[in-house]
Design a protein around this motif. Sequence first.
Motif, PDB file in Angstrom:
ATOM      1  N   GLU A  95     -19.647  14.188   7.135  1.00 61.07           N
ATOM      2  CA  GLU A  95     -18.805  12.914   6.905  1.00 61.07           C
ATOM      3  C   GLU A  95     -17.609  12.805   7.573  1.00 61.07           C
ATOM      4  O   GLU A  95     -17.378  11.673   8.404  1.00 61.07           O
ATOM      5  CB  GLU A  95     -18.651  12.847   5.259  1.00 61.07           C
ATOM      6  CG  GLU A  95     -20.001  12.155   4.659  1.00 61.07           C
ATOM      7  CD  GLU A  95     -19.691  12.250   3.052  1.00 61.07           C
ATOM      8  OE1 GLU A  95     -18.614  12.303   2.704  1.00 61.07           O
ATOM      9  OE2 GLU A  95     -20.884  12.224   2.201  1.00 61.07           O
ATOM     10  N   LEU A  96     -16.799  13.917   7.896  1.00 56.88           N
ATOM     11  CA  LEU A  96     -15.550  13.708   8.243  1.00 56.88           C
ATOM     12  C   LEU A  96     -15.796  13.482   9.822  1.00 56.88           C
ATOM     13  O   LEU A  96     -15.145  12.802  10.801  1.00 56.88           O
ATOM     14  CB  LEU A  96     -15.018  15.054   8.232  1.00 56.88           C
ATOM     15  CG  LEU A  96     -14.247  15.228   6.896  1.00 56.88           C
ATOM     16  CD1 LEU A  96     -13.239  16.592   7.018  1.00 56.88           C
ATOM     17  CD2 LEU A  96     -13.643  14.055   6.143  1.00 56.88           C
ATOM     18  N   TYR A 102     -19.806  17.241   3.529  1.00 59.18           N
ATOM     19  CA  TYR A 102     -18.492  17.159   3.623  1.00 59.18           C
ATOM     20  C   TYR A 102     -17.873  17.104   5.198  1.00 59.18           C
ATOM     21  O   TYR A 102     -17.538  16.040   5.706  1.00 59.18           O
ATOM     22  CB  TYR A 102     -17.744  18.129   2.836  1.00 59.18           C
ATOM     23  CG  TYR A 102     -16.126  17.834   3.134  1.00 59.18           C
ATOM     24  CD1 TYR A 102     -15.285  16.890   2.847  1.00 59.18           C
ATOM     25  CD2 TYR A 102     -15.499  18.975   3.875  1.00 59.18           C
ATOM     26  CE1 TYR A 102     -13.912  16.655   3.125  1.00 59.18           C
ATOM     27  CE2 TYR A 102     -14.036  18.691   4.123  1.00 59.18           C
ATOM     28  CZ  TYR A 102     -13.374  17.686   3.363  1.00 59.18           C
ATOM     29  OH  TYR A 102     -11.966  17.750   3.811  1.00 59.18           O
ATOM     30  N   PHE A 103     -18.272  18.128   5.915  1.00 58.02           N
ATOM     31  CA  PHE A 103     -17.788  18.137   7.440  1.00 58.02           C
ATOM     32  C   PHE A 103     -18.545  17.145   8.270  1.00 58.02           C
ATOM     33  O   PHE A 103     -17.811  16.636   9.158  1.00 58.02           O
ATOM     34  CB  PHE A 103     -17.861  19.545   7.653  1.00 58.02           C
ATOM     35  CG  PHE A 103     -16.866  20.344   7.229  1.00 58.02           C
ATOM     36  CD1 PHE A 103     -15.629  20.348   7.335  1.00 58.02           C
ATOM     37  CD2 PHE A 103     -17.173  21.548   6.259  1.00 58.02           C
ATOM     38  CE1 PHE A 103     -14.724  21.208   6.822  1.00 58.02           C
ATOM     39  CE2 PHE A 103     -16.320  22.472   5.680  1.00 58.02           C
ATOM     40  CZ  PHE A 103     -15.012  22.256   6.055  1.00 58.02           C
ATOM     41  N   ASP A 131     -13.425   7.936   5.366  1.00 54.73           N
ATOM     42  CA  ASP A 131     -12.706   9.469   5.452  1.00 54.73           C
ATOM     43  C   ASP A 131     -11.847   9.620   4.382  1.00 54.73           C
ATOM     44  O   ASP A 131     -12.009  10.709   3.412  1.00 54.73           O
ATOM     45  CB  ASP A 131     -11.824   9.633   6.495  1.00 54.73           C
ATOM     46  CG  ASP A 131     -12.450   9.777   7.881  1.00 54.73           C
ATOM     47  OD1 ASP A 131     -13.918  10.161   7.918  1.00 54.73           O
ATOM     48  OD2 ASP A 131     -11.999   9.868   8.826  1.00 54.73           O
ATOM     49  N   LEU A 187     -12.389  12.554   1.383  1.00 52.87           N
ATOM     50  CA  LEU A 187     -11.455  13.668   1.131  1.00 52.87           C
ATOM     51  C   LEU A 187     -11.248  13.570  -0.412  1.00 52.87           C
ATOM     52  O   LEU A 187     -11.095  14.565  -0.899  1.00 52.87           O
ATOM     53  CB  LEU A 187     -10.381  13.443   1.993  1.00 52.87           C
ATOM     54  CG  LEU A 187     -10.457  13.658   3.421  1.00 52.87           C
ATOM     55  CD1 LEU A 187      -9.288  13.042   4.234  1.00 52.87           C
ATOM     56  CD2 LEU A 187     -10.437  15.184   3.664  1.00 52.87           C
ATOM     57  N   VAL A 229      -9.886  13.650  12.136  1.00 57.48           N
ATOM     58  CA  VAL A 229      -9.481  13.051  10.907  1.00 57.48           C
ATOM     59  C   VAL A 229      -7.834  13.138  11.180  1.00 57.48           C
ATOM     60  O   VAL A 229      -7.364  14.083  11.244  1.00 57.48           O
ATOM     61  CB  VAL A 229      -9.813  13.415   9.465  1.00 57.48           C
ATOM     62  CG1 VAL A 229      -9.275  12.447   8.285  1.00 57.48           C
ATOM     63  CG2 VAL A 229     -11.421  13.202   9.377  1.00 57.48           C
ATOM     64  N   TYR A 277      -5.324  12.485   5.540  1.00 58.72           N
ATOM     65  CA  TYR A 277      -5.394  13.795   4.392  1.00 58.72           C
ATOM     66  C   TYR A 277      -4.255  13.277   3.508  1.00 58.72           C
ATOM     67  O   TYR A 277      -4.234  13.564   2.269  1.00 58.72           O
ATOM     68  CB  TYR A 277      -5.073  14.877   5.404  1.00 58.72           C
ATOM     69  CG  TYR A 277      -6.259  15.632   6.115  1.00 58.72           C
ATOM     70  CD1 TYR A 277      -7.370  15.936   5.411  1.00 58.72           C
ATOM     71  CD2 TYR A 277      -6.203  15.372   7.537  1.00 58.72           C
ATOM     72  CE1 TYR A 277      -8.495  16.522   5.956  1.00 58.72           C
ATOM     73  CE2 TYR A 277      -7.337  16.106   8.007  1.00 58.72           C
ATOM     74  CZ  TYR A 277      -8.541  16.726   7.399  1.00 58.72           C
ATOM     75  OH  TYR A 277      -9.506  16.947   8.167  1.00 58.72           O
ATOM     76  N   ASN A 302     -11.048  21.496   8.751  1.00 58.71           N
ATOM     77  CA  ASN A 302     -10.322  20.233   8.668  1.00 58.71           C
ATOM     78  C   ASN A 302      -9.467  19.543   9.611  1.00 58.71           C
ATOM     79  O   ASN A 302      -9.771  18.691  10.120  1.00 58.71           O
ATOM     80  CB  ASN A 302      -9.512  20.144   7.243  1.00 58.71           C
ATOM     81  CG  ASN A 302     -10.469  19.921   5.806  1.00 58.71           C
ATOM     82  OD1 ASN A 302     -11.503  19.305   6.128  1.00 58.71           O
ATOM     83  ND2 ASN A 302     -10.077  20.554   4.951  1.00 58.71           N
TER      84      ASN A 302
END
Lengths: 354, 588
Positions: free
Chosen positions: A149-150, A146-147, B7, B11, B422, B427, B417
Amino acid sequence: MVDESIDFNKKKSLHQDLVDAGWPSDIVSKHLGLEKHPQSLAGSAIFVNNISKSFGDHEVVKDVSFVVQSGEIFGLIGLSGAGKTTLLNMLVGFIEPTAGDVVVCSSAGQNISVLKSPDLVKSVFGFSSQQPSFYSKLSVKENLAYFGELFGLTNQEIVERSNELLGLVGLSGSENVLGGNLSGGMQKRLDIACALIHHPSILLLDEPTADLDSLLRTQMWRIIKDINQKGTTVIVASHFIEDIENYCSRVAVLNNKTVSLIGSSDEIKNKYTTNYEVQLRTASEDYAYLLSSLKKSSLFASSKLAEGGIIFYTSTPKKLLSELFRVVGKKGDSIVALDLARPSLKEAFESLVK
Amino acid sequence: MSKFLKDTVTLVKKNIRLLIRAKASSLIVILGPLLIIFLAGIAFDNTNLYAVKIGVFSEKYNDLSNSFIERLSEKQFKVTRFPLEDDCRSAIERGEVHTCVVFSPEFTMAKDNSNELSFYVDYSQINLVWSVLNAMTEKVAERSMELSRNLTTVLVNALEYSSEQVKTKRPALVDLTTSNDLVNRRVTDVSVRLEEVSLDFDPNAFGADNLASQKNKVKHWVDASINLGSEAISSARSFVGNANDVVQASSMGVEQKNNLKTLFEDAVTEIEELDDKFKDTNSLAGEQFKELAKIIDSLVGKITQTKAQMDQIDSAHTTSVAELVEAKASLDGSLKNLLDVQRALNNIDNIIRSVEVKDPNAVVQPIITHIKPVISQQSYLNYIFPVLMVLVIMFTALLLAPTLILLEKNSSAYFRNFMAPVNGFTYLFSTFLTCFILLSLQLIIILAIASIFFSSTILHGFPNTLLVLLLSVALFSLIGMLVGYVFNSEETAMLAAISLGSIFLFLSDVIIPIESMPSWFMRVAELNPFVVSSGLLRSTILYGMSVISLWKKILLLLAFVVVSAVLVFLFYQISSNSSIYKKWKRKE
């Protein structure tokens, strides 16, 4: 601020040229107006330039300036509430400074203001906060993916980096375990892995060994060392001053809202204490007679009972040792263990903050 | 794929994973709506009221009251008889029965105004009371209608019998009238004739008095005649004797004298004979005159008697004529009455004939009300389905969006996050998209369940319905997100979401019609997103209306979406700064 930083870099470059030409560094610095900058930015990873932070009327950090060199492990110590976490958060832009700026020196040689370009510096930093920052309901692998990909990593990159990091932090085999189901130490390691997923050049660790037992602490520091050896600059805030002393090349002491001292452990210790540490353990483990006999003399500054016996702090270790031998022999007791050491960073720190 | 999309996908994927793995959230996201639609489907997939408990009380039960009770007991109502009216009423308060029916003391069809049914209901159970009352009054009305129909049948039959009788007896009445008229005319004729008959009797006209005087005159004349006759005879005799003497004494021959003498003698003889006869006649005349007098006297007596009789007859005639006049007047009156009766009967007949509705059913229920649903009713579910859908969307969105946001806000990963490159909008959008996707999935499930298991006509005008659903999902997701960003703890956010949902619910027409609210409040309630959404959905699902015809409400919904989106963005910014400060406060 970026402009100022760039200007500063030019000045720094000029400063270096002049010093190479044989001019005294302090004079050149003064002439170029660089004396307010504690150190040169050459080879630096991050330059903290006079940052302050207030929450309402409450001033937490004031006029903090320091430079972290690339590739070093930089320690940050201070009392609880001294503002270590706030300072780290300001370094990465999570908290906006009330004044000042943080300039990050990227691998491409660019100086980037955290304040002006917070998004640009995000890839530079990896941050492992005091509380692990990942999703407890996602598995180890899912968190990393997840991180990753971010941060724009491809699937292939994520797989490769995850495997590398899992090996590095010792979480191989736990890929499919939910983050919340990991032990405290493993969570900390996963957090570090998450912080490193995007190949950051600077890793910030806020209390990485908090809540860990000594074995895990050692393991964690070994990991940190490994990470550092792979070229990552590490900034660590910890209240375990012994660990900071053992593993950090340089240390900044945060006291009275500002960095009151910065340097290597030895530099700090030399500056703030001249005492030696004499640790003694007797067969009887009765130290009352020792204290009562030595009390009248001025051979030690202070003492304390420890697990391994009694510790005396003294500026005249030889005299103290001979007196100790004498008193123990007279009492008919025997010395089981004896150690003479320089005072720790902790003592220096305690001296500093007193 | 752009970074934004990449993204967003990352998410959303993460959000869904987290929601699915969080038990409470899973319940809300997946099981909640399924449970709601399942329970609602079971609960409302009928057209009747079940388990309605009715208490009844009557001082004296009779066939009529029992028939009502039986009718109530026939179907789904559970009827309990109470010995006292107060017990029956108290049972409502205790919740043992939903309504109490009290029969009037003399509840019988024989009485006119005593057939009263009193219903005691608990209006605090406002949602139940109307249903119960409707059901009750329906059943009571059915029985009442039956009774009314029977009574009306009797009345209609009586009318028809009367009409028949009028029809049958009208000729007799006509005959009677004709006869009356005939008699009247005859009486008139008789009367006229009688009036024409003169019964004046003047005895003098018969000369009775003259007759008597004439009788006397006749007697006198007879006597005078007799005397004259006798004198004449005597004179004749004397004359003949003198004539003879003169003859004899004359110088005439003897013979002539003899002849004359003989003639004289013959004349004397004849005079004697005549005298005799005269005497006889005189005697006879006297006798006859006596007889005549007697007759005349008798005649006069009889005339007198006849006059008296005639007087009597005249009196009787006068009386008769008067009576005939009276009789005629009576006959005239009778005729008038007969004509009146005939007219009245004609009127009655006409009126009865003019009554077109003679069917008791039609008389009892002259206006047959057909409550025709604009859509064919299959169950209550069809009617409440649009509201149910919006309800599910609203509550799920109001719970899901804050859950997602608070999960993120309170997540330890919040910091990491933040550290990721991002931007905030990603988000924000991914949270919205997660809600949108999950709610859309729920809607698909709900629609599938509803269409398969509950025979709902939801696919009617589906594109329009879909648009309204998507707008509703977007709106309530944004409102839910707003709640999530305004509040910082899951507890307060849930409380706020439920409170907000409740406000939307209470200010809608789900519980009581908004038309029953004060006018100014009604206008506010009409702007309730729940009311707007459910109204639109009702229009598209139930009536199959197109969004074009509903453009005003669609625009309103769109405006809500835009305003909510702006507010969400503002509160996201505020919330981000605020949460950083709070996180610092916690750490420090």
